[in-house]
Design a protein around this motif. Structure first.
Motif, PDB file in Angstrom:
ATOM      1  N   GLN A   1       0.833  -1.199   0.000  1.00 25.74           N
ATOM      2  CA  GLN A   1       0.000   0.000   0.000  1.00 25.74           C
ATOM      3  C   GLN A   1       0.872   1.255   0.000  1.00 25.74           C
ATOM      4  O   GLN A   1       1.873   1.326   0.710  1.00 25.74           O
ATOM      5  CB  GLN A   1      -0.913   0.010   1.225  1.00 25.74           C
ATOM      6  CG  GLN A   1      -1.882  -1.144   1.250  1.00 25.74           C
ATOM      7  CD  GLN A   1      -2.895  -1.089   0.119  1.00 25.74           C
ATOM      8  OE1 GLN A   1      -3.397  -0.030  -0.228  1.00 25.74           O
ATOM      9  NE2 GLN A   1      -3.189  -2.239  -0.454  1.00 25.74           N
TER      10      GLN A   1
ATOM     11  N   HIS B   1      -6.791   2.209   3.106  1.00 27.81           N
ATOM     12  CA  HIS B   1      -7.167   0.907   2.560  1.00 27.81           C
ATOM     13  C   HIS B   1      -7.921   0.106   3.622  1.00 27.81           C
ATOM     14  O   HIS B   1      -7.703   0.273   4.810  1.00 27.81           O
ATOM     15  CB  HIS B   1      -5.931   0.140   2.071  1.00 27.81           C
ATOM     16  CG  HIS B   1      -4.832   0.079   3.083  1.00 27.81           C
ATOM     17  ND1 HIS B   1      -3.893   1.073   3.203  1.00 27.81           N
ATOM     18  CD2 HIS B   1      -4.537  -0.824   4.037  1.00 27.81           C
ATOM     19  CE1 HIS B   1      -3.049   0.773   4.177  1.00 27.81           C
ATOM     20  NE2 HIS B   1      -3.423  -0.380   4.710  1.00 27.81           N
TER      21      HIS B   1
ATOM     22  N   VAL C   1       0.512  -6.082   6.006  1.00 31.02           N
ATOM     23  CA  VAL C   1       0.417  -5.121   4.908  1.00 31.02           C
ATOM     24  C   VAL C   1       1.788  -4.477   4.696  1.00 31.02           C
ATOM     25  O   VAL C   1       2.270  -3.741   5.566  1.00 31.02           O
ATOM     26  CB  VAL C   1      -0.626  -4.016   5.214  1.00 31.02           C
ATOM     27  CG1 VAL C   1      -0.765  -3.069   4.032  1.00 31.02           C
ATOM     28  CG2 VAL C   1      -1.951  -4.622   5.580  1.00 31.02           C
TER      29      VAL C   1
ATOM     30  N   ASN D   1       4.540  -1.834   3.119  1.00 35.56           N
ATOM     31  CA  ASN D   1       4.561  -0.442   2.691  1.00 35.56           C
ATOM     32  C   ASN D   1       5.165  -0.384   1.286  1.00 35.56           C
ATOM     33  O   ASN D   1       6.287  -0.826   1.076  1.00 35.56           O
ATOM     34  CB  ASN D   1       5.398   0.379   3.681  1.00 35.56           C
ATOM     35  CG  ASN D   1       5.368   1.855   3.404  1.00 35.56           C
ATOM     36  OD1 ASN D   1       5.016   2.303   2.319  1.00 35.56           O
ATOM     37  ND2 ASN D   1       5.755   2.635   4.397  1.00 35.56           N
TER      38      ASN D   1
END
Length: 169
Positions: free
Chosen positions: A34, A40, A103, A105
């Motif tokens: 992301q 998100h 998640v 980066n």
């Protein structure tokens, strides 16, 4: 004596590995990387009328923020979402590791946000039948049970977040 190297390897694991030592109920691959500043959705929990939403901030002191957002003002929740700092979910106390969301980066390959979703099943069983074959609920009994543990009747969810890896410039 093959056990000794294994014990040394386990002792060298970071503390976050122990939090994830139990296998989550939901098995998922890491999310797509992301971008910084792009909000998100991490996960939607329909029974709690909640959505977990996160964003990489780009600020070294607070690199990732996540929040629990209500999905709809008209949604009627069948479960509750509580603050992880207050209830401190763990493998004890009836809490079950429900989901582990990782998640990356997109702007910093060494940084990873890890969100643990915990679930505590409720005890919302139908009342037992009495001698006359009827299910009866007595007000005093239900008040007493609710005051003893207000979260025991419904399923409860909680989420905790950590950032792993090196900070980026």
């Amino acid at each position: 004596m093959r056990l000794m190297p294994l014990l040394i390897a386990i002792a060298a694991l970071p503390a976050t590995a122990f939090a994830a030592e139990s296998k989550p109920e939901i098995d998922r691959a890491p999310a797509a990387p992301q971008a910084v500043g792009a909000a998100h959705t991490l996960r939607t929990i329909p029974e709690a009328c909640a959505r977990l939403e996160g964003v990489f901030t780009g600020v070294a002191a607070d690199p990732y923020q996540f929040a629990v957002v209500r999905t709809s003002p008209t949604c009627q929740p069948r479960a509750r979402f509580v603050d992880a700092a207050k209830v401190k979910p763990s493998g004890a106390g009836g809490w079950v590791l429900n989901d582990l969301i990782r998640v990356p980066n997109a702007g910093c390959a060494s940084q990873l946000a890890v969100v643990q979703v915990w679930r505590k099943p409720g005890q919302a069983d139908p009342p037992k039948l009495d001698a006359q074959g009827r299910a009866r609920i007595y007000l005093d009994d239900s008040k007493r049970a609710k005051s003893a543990d207000p979260l025991s009747a419904v399923t409860v969810f909680s989420a905790a977040m950590a950032v792993e890896g090196k900070p980026c410039n």
